[in-house]
Design a protein around this motif. Structure first.
Motif, PDB file in Angstrom:
ATOM      1  N   LEU A  38      65.003  28.532  69.558  1.00  0.00           N
ATOM      2  CA  LEU A  38      64.849  27.699  68.367  1.00  0.00           C
ATOM      3  C   LEU A  38      65.157  28.481  67.100  1.00  0.00           C
ATOM      4  O   LEU A  38      65.734  27.938  66.158  1.00  0.00           O
ATOM      5  CB  LEU A  38      63.444  27.103  68.310  1.00  0.00           C
ATOM      6  N   TYR A  93      59.598  20.439  76.007  1.00  0.00           N
ATOM      7  CA  TYR A  93      58.303  21.041  75.726  1.00  0.00           C
ATOM      8  C   TYR A  93      58.506  22.300  74.890  1.00  0.00           C
ATOM      9  O   TYR A  93      59.538  22.962  74.985  1.00  0.00           O
ATOM     10  CB  TYR A  93      57.592  21.452  77.022  1.00  0.00           C
ATOM     11  N   CYS A  94      57.496  22.622  74.131  1.00  0.00           N
ATOM     12  CA  CYS A  94      57.517  23.832  73.326  1.00  0.00           C
ATOM     13  C   CYS A  94      56.095  24.382  73.297  1.00  0.00           C
ATOM     14  O   CYS A  94      55.147  23.647  73.014  1.00  0.00           O
ATOM     15  CB  CYS A  94      58.006  23.493  71.917  1.00  0.00           C
ATOM     16  N   SER A  95      55.955  25.648  73.588  1.00  0.00           N
ATOM     17  CA  SER A  95      54.636  26.270  73.589  1.00  0.00           C
ATOM     18  C   SER A  95      54.080  26.372  72.172  1.00  0.00           C
ATOM     19  O   SER A  95      54.826  26.558  71.207  1.00  0.00           O
ATOM     20  CB  SER A  95      54.729  27.669  74.198  1.00  0.00           C
ATOM     21  N   THR A 119      55.384  29.242  70.198  1.00  0.00           N
ATOM     22  CA  THR A 119      56.627  29.078  69.446  1.00  0.00           C
ATOM     23  C   THR A 119      56.355  28.432  68.092  1.00  0.00           C
ATOM     24  O   THR A 119      56.960  28.814  67.085  1.00  0.00           O
ATOM     25  CB  THR A 119      57.639  28.253  70.261  1.00  0.00           C
ATOM     26  N   TYR A 120      55.442  27.474  68.058  1.00  0.00           N
ATOM     27  CA  TYR A 120      55.062  26.865  66.776  1.00  0.00           C
ATOM     28  C   TYR A 120      54.557  27.945  65.819  1.00  0.00           C
ATOM     29  O   TYR A 120      54.949  27.993  64.652  1.00  0.00           O
ATOM     30  CB  TYR A 120      53.962  25.821  66.980  1.00  0.00           C
ATOM     31  N   LEU A 159      60.710  20.763  65.569  1.00  0.00           N
ATOM     32  CA  LEU A 159      59.570  20.794  66.486  1.00  0.00           C
ATOM     33  C   LEU A 159      59.089  19.394  66.868  1.00  0.00           C
ATOM     34  O   LEU A 159      58.502  19.212  67.934  1.00  0.00           O
ATOM     35  CB  LEU A 159      58.424  21.605  65.880  1.00  0.00           C
ATOM     36  N   PHE A 170      59.838  18.028  70.328  1.00  0.00           N
ATOM     37  CA  PHE A 170      59.197  18.636  71.485  1.00  0.00           C
ATOM     38  C   PHE A 170      57.753  18.185  71.624  1.00  0.00           C
ATOM     39  O   PHE A 170      57.081  17.915  70.640  1.00  0.00           O
ATOM     40  CB  PHE A 170      59.196  20.170  71.343  1.00  0.00           C
ATOM     41  N   LYS A 175      54.280  19.627  72.334  1.00  0.00           N
ATOM     42  CA  LYS A 175      53.672  20.958  72.256  1.00  0.00           C
ATOM     43  C   LYS A 175      52.713  21.161  73.420  1.00  0.00           C
ATOM     44  O   LYS A 175      51.881  20.310  73.703  1.00  0.00           O
ATOM     45  CB  LYS A 175      52.937  21.123  70.930  1.00  0.00           C
ATOM     46  N   VAL A 189      54.225  31.682  77.186  1.00  0.00           N
ATOM     47  CA  VAL A 189      55.385  30.787  77.142  1.00  0.00           C
ATOM     48  C   VAL A 189      55.896  30.527  78.562  1.00  0.00           C
ATOM     49  O   VAL A 189      56.167  29.381  78.936  1.00  0.00           O
ATOM     50  CB  VAL A 189      56.497  31.370  76.237  1.00  0.00           C
ATOM     51  N   THR A 222      65.510  30.428  77.071  1.00  0.00           N
ATOM     52  CA  THR A 222      65.242  31.543  76.173  1.00  0.00           C
ATOM     53  C   THR A 222      66.483  32.401  76.052  1.00  0.00           C
ATOM     54  O   THR A 222      67.299  32.453  76.970  1.00  0.00           O
ATOM     55  CB  THR A 222      64.050  32.392  76.673  1.00  0.00           C
TER      56      THR A 222
END
Length: 109
Positions: free
Chosen positions: A2, A27-29, A32-33, A54, A57, A59, A86, A99
């Motif tokens: 990202l 999805y995004c961990s 990452t936020y 974001l 995604f 979270k 992650v 990644t």
């Protein structure tokens, strides 16, 4: 990924252009936020751009399952705790981990 997308790297831009958030579950961990929104000296414009990205995604948080999997990963690989979280989040959601820095994750599944 990202971060590189936000920086406008062409190969990453092409990857994101091919995603279809309506059909592809993204999805995004929460890690990452924190990484993206925790940059010092973000302008309001940059923050809004990150938040729009974001919003595509779902979270993921730190459930007991993610915690246990992160512990297993951390115990078996020499990777940083955020990277273990992650990776554990991707495993928990049965997702493909996308990644740019593959080396810590290559041998874990």
């Amino acid at each position: 990924m990202l971060i590189y997308h936000l920086a406008g790297e062409p190969i990453i831009e092409n990857f994101f252009a091919g995603l279809q958030p309506v059909n592809d579950k993204l999805y995004c961990s929460f890690i990452t936020y924190i990484e993206l929104l925790g940059f010092p000296e973000l302008t309001e414009e940059e923050k809004e751009k990150i938040q729009r990205l974001l919003a595509l995604f779902e979270k993921t948080g730190i459930s007991d399952s993610v915690e246990e999997k992160a512990i297993q990963i951390r115990a078996s690989k020499r990777i940083k705790i955020p990277d273990a979280i992650v990776a554990a989040s991707a495993l928990h959601t049965n997702s493909i981990l996308v990644t740019r820095g593959l080396s810590p994750f290559l041998l874990y599944h």
